[in-house]
Design a protein around this motif. Structure first.
Motif, PDB file in Angstrom:
ATOM      1  N   ALA A  44     117.572 -20.290  14.582  1.00  0.00           N
ATOM      2  CA  ALA A  44     118.119 -19.702  16.067  1.00  0.00           C
ATOM      3  C   ALA A  44     119.595 -19.476  15.927  1.00  0.00           C
ATOM      4  O   ALA A  44     120.391 -20.189  15.202  1.00  0.00           O
ATOM      5  N   VAL A  45     120.209 -18.850  16.682  1.00  0.00           N
ATOM      6  CA  VAL A  45     121.751 -18.482  16.824  1.00  0.00           C
ATOM      7  C   VAL A  45     122.007 -18.844  18.041  1.00  0.00           C
ATOM      8  O   VAL A  45     123.349 -18.410  18.204  1.00  0.00           O
ATOM      9  N   ASN A  46     121.230 -19.016  19.067  1.00  0.00           N
ATOM     10  CA  ASN A  46     121.790 -19.075  20.646  1.00  0.00           C
ATOM     11  C   ASN A  46     122.981 -20.294  20.378  1.00  0.00           C
ATOM     12  O   ASN A  46     122.638 -21.328  19.755  1.00  0.00           O
ATOM     13  N   ASN A  47     123.832 -20.061  21.253  1.00  0.00           N
ATOM     14  CA  ASN A  47     124.988 -21.135  21.607  1.00  0.00           C
ATOM     15  C   ASN A  47     124.171 -22.506  22.090  1.00  0.00           C
ATOM     16  O   ASN A  47     124.749 -23.584  21.645  1.00  0.00           O
ATOM     17  N   THR A  48     123.363 -22.327  22.858  1.00  0.00           N
ATOM     18  CA  THR A  48     122.751 -23.526  23.399  1.00  0.00           C
ATOM     19  C   THR A  48     122.026 -24.226  22.542  1.00  0.00           C
ATOM     20  O   THR A  48     122.013 -25.677  22.688  1.00  0.00           O
ATOM     21  N   SER A 132     128.791 -18.339  13.974  1.00  0.00           N
ATOM     22  CA  SER A 132     128.684 -19.808  14.428  1.00  0.00           C
ATOM     23  C   SER A 132     127.555 -20.412  13.914  1.00  0.00           C
ATOM     24  O   SER A 132     128.005 -21.638  13.446  1.00  0.00           O
ATOM     25  N   ALA A 133     126.489 -19.912  13.520  1.00  0.00           N
ATOM     26  CA  ALA A 133     125.513 -20.589  12.983  1.00  0.00           C
ATOM     27  C   ALA A 133     125.764 -20.816  11.474  1.00  0.00           C
ATOM     28  O   ALA A 133     125.460 -21.853  10.842  1.00  0.00           O
ATOM     29  N   TYR A 134     126.146 -19.739  10.701  1.00  0.00           N
ATOM     30  CA  TYR A 134     126.738 -19.904   9.658  1.00  0.00           C
ATOM     31  C   TYR A 134     127.736 -21.122   9.552  1.00  0.00           C
ATOM     32  O   TYR A 134     127.656 -21.938   8.401  1.00  0.00           O
ATOM     33  N   ALA A 135     128.720 -21.151  10.342  1.00  0.00           N
ATOM     34  CA  ALA A 135     129.694 -22.154  10.152  1.00  0.00           C
ATOM     35  C   ALA A 135     129.097 -23.430  10.527  1.00  0.00           C
ATOM     36  O   ALA A 135     129.658 -24.418   9.763  1.00  0.00           O
ATOM     37  N   PHE A 136     128.281 -23.634  11.383  1.00  0.00           N
ATOM     38  CA  PHE A 136     127.335 -25.109  11.586  1.00  0.00           C
ATOM     39  C   PHE A 136     126.700 -25.383  10.188  1.00  0.00           C
ATOM     40  O   PHE A 136     126.962 -26.521   9.860  1.00  0.00           O
ATOM     41  N   TRP A 137     125.806 -24.375   9.759  1.00  0.00           N
ATOM     42  CA  TRP A 137     125.140 -24.920   8.674  1.00  0.00           C
ATOM     43  C   TRP A 137     125.816 -25.268   7.354  1.00  0.00           C
ATOM     44  O   TRP A 137     125.581 -26.222   6.666  1.00  0.00           O
ATOM     45  N   ALA A 138     127.051 -24.413   7.176  1.00  0.00           N
ATOM     46  CA  ALA A 138     127.935 -24.521   6.068  1.00  0.00           C
ATOM     47  C   ALA A 138     128.588 -25.843   6.398  1.00  0.00           C
ATOM     48  O   ALA A 138     128.565 -27.016   5.307  1.00  0.00           O
ATOM     49  N   TYR A 139     129.083 -26.428   7.401  1.00  0.00           N
ATOM     50  CA  TYR A 139     129.662 -27.634   7.829  1.00  0.00           C
ATOM     51  C   TYR A 139     128.665 -28.935   7.582  1.00  0.00           C
ATOM     52  O   TYR A 139     128.877 -29.916   6.841  1.00  0.00           O
ATOM     53  N   PHE A 140     127.392 -28.739   7.965  1.00  0.00           N
ATOM     54  CA  PHE A 140     126.648 -29.819   7.978  1.00  0.00           C
ATOM     55  C   PHE A 140     126.025 -29.992   6.595  1.00  0.00           C
ATOM     56  O   PHE A 140     125.880 -31.173   6.225  1.00  0.00           O
ATOM     57  N   MET A 592     123.838  -7.880  20.679  1.00  0.00           N
ATOM     58  CA  MET A 592     123.936  -9.037  19.774  1.00  0.00           C
ATOM     59  C   MET A 592     122.696  -9.145  19.039  1.00  0.00           C
ATOM     60  O   MET A 592     121.737  -8.839  19.289  1.00  0.00           O
ATOM     61  N   PRO A 593     122.770  -9.832  17.964  1.00  0.00           N
ATOM     62  CA  PRO A 593     121.831  -9.943  16.831  1.00  0.00           C
ATOM     63  C   PRO A 593     120.908 -11.343  17.328  1.00  0.00           C
ATOM     64  O   PRO A 593     121.447 -12.030  17.830  1.00  0.00           O
ATOM     65  N   GLY A 594     119.764 -11.303  16.731  1.00  0.00           N
ATOM     66  CA  GLY A 594     118.927 -12.551  17.010  1.00  0.00           C
ATOM     67  C   GLY A 594     118.883 -13.489  15.983  1.00  0.00           C
ATOM     68  O   GLY A 594     119.587 -13.755  15.021  1.00  0.00           O
ATOM     69  N   PRO A 595     118.083 -14.348  15.987  1.00  0.00           N
ATOM     70  CA  PRO A 595     117.559 -15.193  14.839  1.00  0.00           C
ATOM     71  C   PRO A 595     117.758 -14.710  13.404  1.00  0.00           C
ATOM     72  O   PRO A 595     117.469 -13.859  13.428  1.00  0.00           O
TER      73      PRO A 595
END
Length: 849
Positions: A44-48, A132-140, A592-595
């Motif tokens: 998922a890439v939704n900001n929620t 945003s999703a890439y930044a999160f997963w890379a950080y996590f 915008m792109p999806g998942p």
């Protein structure tokens, strides 16, 4: 930028009498924006979703770092305690500081931004959800791997500041320091990716009419926060790169006897490190400026002054880095300047504090859990600010430096200035993400344990610091008389831990995300309290004030009924409105792109690359790096869909285009921000060159020791030829029919060998003189400048080949050309950077001679 006729036609309009929308439109929005189910939820890439995952991961690291702190305080509770040994204690305090600063503080405020900004600005999402999703997963993934080094005895032990020469290869021969250098550099790259998303999101994805003078203070704070990351974080990324080069290849950047200087590290690190304090304070202060008016039920006093104070704080914070270096023997003039700057930064912070107090005094304060944490923040942060003015005075800093007085000051500022506002934000904004709010009773218990615990822990440390107790020591003698004070501080640390535990219990009992929201429980006036779903707002409203829900009583009902902009999905996919950066005038509809699974896999392989390099498994690391690039290309392939139609109706009789290129495009803005990051890194590299020259000018060659001018001249010619080829290719692309792009392809292919050749000639020119990077600080920094340009050569080769592949597939033409425009933009930047590098390396020493 002058307004075009199309932009003027896109000015917000006043809607006629509200007309109900068909029910099927809402069902279609829900279907389009629905997150995947099962294991696919990870894509998922939704900001929620990404925003809440981000917040949860940062909270996890906060708890882990808190556990390490509790162990350290237990070790210091009594003289000569033997709970942990010296080596493990060094790892604990290094990991505690590193996790709190790099894995909790910055990611937490960035995470709240990912979640809150689209809501506050009534956008469907931020403009680059996959980023945003890439930044999160890379950080996590990277942060988790970094933390687990503690269980294998491989955790860094040189302090969260990692001062050389202690951390260089001679005194830290293991890979402990490498875990810090590569891990933190990687995590900071993730932070920069998030900052690019936030800058473009704040400036380009706002509700129509939400001009800069109506922008929420939190949006202002996040904009300045992200800009500070862009200009501060490259310094620490470069510093970690230089130290890793020294450790891996013995290039002597920080070895004094070979032309380096350990003070170079301190300059680079603290150029990042002191703005870092304000990087985490400003978003927290922006949250406070949103929560205080709601809890007082009155608009924020001095809105314009608060915004100016945020901008002023961000600007002044870059003049404070020597504040941490008063004891290093710098000239008195420098000490006086930076001491004055350190005191001056208190002025904009004071403006915000007085604005909050004035707002509270002019309204009727609701004594609810967020209010308790806000008042606790004001008390603790103010005390931290007062001791900050004390240590800004050079004579006092000489006495207190590296004592527990500094530990106390730092924690008063960071806990007061960031942790308490974050906990207030948890209780305040939880109803926007959960079907029920958090508990008032448990929240107040949590507050009192944390508030009392912080003061019991850290106020006594001021005293024991003035008594002479140094920081970073794992034990002390009973004869020093520090035992009773340390015991009191340890009791306070356990009280903080109990307060955090109560909060975690409250989350477990009451936080129910992804199922709806509890509604506007505080009677707030800003847009994040509109009814929302995965698509954020049902329709995007026209904003006419800073507190739209207070000033437009029917706004929530009309938005939910779909009576404003973009109530449906005119392109059949995920969309939001891109607006102008100043007055928020609608410009175009962003598709915008999806998942995306490639986004997750790109983060996994990127983390694996850095981990492999750290443990010296170079072939697997290189393989993972290649896979990471492939995954990025895969995820990018469908993010430029081109115009689905010339224009679409978004409501109110307004038609907007579905595709633009050039300066109006959100991707163009992102590339400009990326170039600012690259330019700042290069500027720090040039600073390193000139700093080492001032320290060891005798190691800089005279004109006779430099390569002949033919080498840099030929290199410069190749740079210019490649730049011209890319420029002409762009012009030809604009003139050809839709699928006839052969001139562009040929010119782009021609440009590749020119850039690679320019870098190759530069390196061979240095080799022709016999210069080797391991011989001196001069050789090391010169080859690093060439290597930095070589990195850009590799990136540009990949980008050009990607651009040509899109052209061959029919996905790039004279209209759908954002990919080429952005590639050319980075190419022209890299050309200018290469020419500046040639001038510095080859002209500067000749001028000296």
């Amino acid at each position: 930028m002058a307004d075009t006729r199309e932009q003027k036609e896109a000015a917000p309009v006043q809607f006629p009498s509200p007309v109900p929308r068909p029910e099927g439109e809402l069902d279609e929005l829900k279907r389009i924006w629905r997150a995947p189910r099962g294991i696919h939820i990870l894509s998922a890439v939704n900001n929620t979703y990404v925003g809440l995952w981000y917040v949860g991961a940062a909270l996890m690291f906060f708890v882990l770092a808190g556990i390490l702190a509790t162990i350290m305080r237990t070790q210091l509770a009594q003289p000569e305690m033997r709970l942990v040994g010296h080596e493990l204690y060094n790892q604990l305090f290094t990991m505690h500081g590193t996790i709190m600063m790099f894995l909790f503080a910055v990611p937490m405020v960035e995470a709240f931004g990912v979640f809150l900004l689209p809501n506050m600005q009534a956008a469907r999402d931020l403009p680059f959800p996959r980023l945003s999703a890439y930044a999160f997963w890379a950080y996590f993934i990277g942060g988790t791997a970094f933390f687990t080094s503690l269980f294998f005895g491989l955790a860094p032990n040189g302090g969260w500041f990692m001062y050389p020469p202690l951390t260089s290869y001679e005194f830290s021969p293991g890979i402990n320091a490498d875990f810090w250098l590569l891990g933190i550099g990687f995590i900071e790259i993730s932070a920069i990716a998030g900052a690019i998303e936030i800058i473009v999101g704040v400036l380009k994805t706002r509700a129509p009419g939400q001009s800069l003078d109506k922008l929420p203070v939190y949006s202002w704070a996040m904009l300045i926060f992200a800009l500070m990351i862009v200009f501060a974080f490259p310094a620490v990324i470069l510093a970690t790169l230089l130290l890793e080069l020294e450790r891996a290849f013995h290039w002597p950047f920080f070895i004094a006897e070979r032309g380096g200087d350990p003070l170079l590290w301190q300059h680079l690190f603290w150029f990042f490190g002191h703005p870092e304090v304000y990087v985490i304070f400003l978003p927290a202060a922006g949250m406070v400026s949103m929560m205080v008016p709601t809890m007082a039920q009155t608009p924020l006093a001095g809105y314009r002054l608060v915004v100016l104070a945020i901008i002023g704080t961000g600007f002044l914070s870059f003049g404070l880095w020597v504040h941490h270096m008063f004891t290093t023997g710098l000239p008195q003039v420098s000490l006086g300047f930076f001491s004055a700057a350190s005191m001056a930064v208190a002025i904009p912070s004071g403006i915000q504090v007085f604005a909050w107090i004035s707002t509270i005094a002019s309204g009727k304060l609701q004594m609810r859990t967020p209010t308790y944490f806000l008042l606790g923040f004001l008390f603790i942060f103010t005390l931290g600010g007062l001791t900050g003015v004390m240590v800004a005075m050079v004579p006092f800093d000489w006495q207190a430096h590296d004592t527990h007085f500094i530990v106390a000051h730092l924690h008063y500022v960071l806990i007061g200035g960031m942790v308490f506002p974050i906990f207030a934000a948890f209780y305040y904004w939880a109803p926007t993400a959960s079907t029920r709010p958090l508990s008032e009773r448990l929240g107040k218990w949590s507050f009192w344990f944390m508030f009392i615990g912080v003061n019991v822990t850290f106020f006594p440390l001021h005293i024991v610091g003035l008594m002479g107790m140094p920081r970073r020591n794992y034990t002390y003698l009973a004869e020093m008389g520090w035992g009773p004070i340390n015991l009191i501080a340890t009791i306070g640390a356990y009280m903080i831990a109990i307060g955090v535990l109560i909060f975690l219990i409250d989350l477990a009992k009451n936080f129910r995300p992804f199922q709806g929201d509890a509604g506007n429980v505080w009677n707030a006036g800003t847009l994040e309290w509109l009814p929302s779903g995965n698509y954020q707002t049902r329709s995007i409203p026209i904003v006419t004030s800073r507190e739209p829900l207070w000033d437009q009583p029917n706004l929530a009902r009309d938005v939910e009924a779909g009576r404003y902009y973009l109530p449906n999905a005119p392109t059949g996919g995920r969309e939001t409105i891109i607006t102008s950066p100043i007055d928020a005038r609608p410009q175009y509809v962003l598709q915008m792109p999806g998942p995306s699974w490639p986004t997750v896999l790109a983060a996994v392989f990127t983390a694996a690359f850095f981990l492999g390099v750290t443990v010296k498994l170079y072939i697997p690391a290189f393989t993972c790096g290649v896979f990471a690039v492939v995954m990025v290309i895969w995820w990018m392939w469908d993010t430029d869909p081109g115009p689905s139609s010339p224009s679409v109706d978004i409501g109110g009789g307004l038609h907007l285009p579905t595709y633009v290129t050039g300066p109006m495009s959100h991707s163009y803005w992102a590339m400009i921000v990326l170039e600012l990051v690259a330019g700042t890194t290069f500027a720090c590299l040039l600073f390193s060159y000139f700093f080492l020259w001032t320290v060891n000018p005798e190691m800089w060659p005279q004109a006779g020791g430099l390569p002949s001018l033919g080498w840099p001249a030929a290199s410069a010619v190749l740079y210019i030829v490649g730049s011209a080829a890319m420029f002409i290719g762009g012009r030809s692309l604009a003139r050809v029919p839709e699928r006839s792009a052969w001139p562009m392809r040929l010119l782009a292919l021609l440009a590749i060998p020119t850039f690679v050749g320019a870098v190759t000639l530069e390196i061979f020119g240095q080799l022709s003189t016999g210069l080797r990077p391991s011989e001196s600080g001069y050789g090391a920094v010169v080859y690093t400048i060439s290597a930095w340009q070589g990195f850009f050569a590799a990136v540009l080769v990949i980008m050009v080949l990607y651009t040509i592949a899109r052209s061959l597939s029919g996905r790039l033409n004279g209209v759908r050309r954002a990919t080429y425009d952005n590639t050319q933009l980075l190419w022209q930047y890299a050309t200018v950077q290469g020419l500046i590098g040639l001038i510095v390396v080859h002209a500067f020493p000749r001028l000296l001679g």
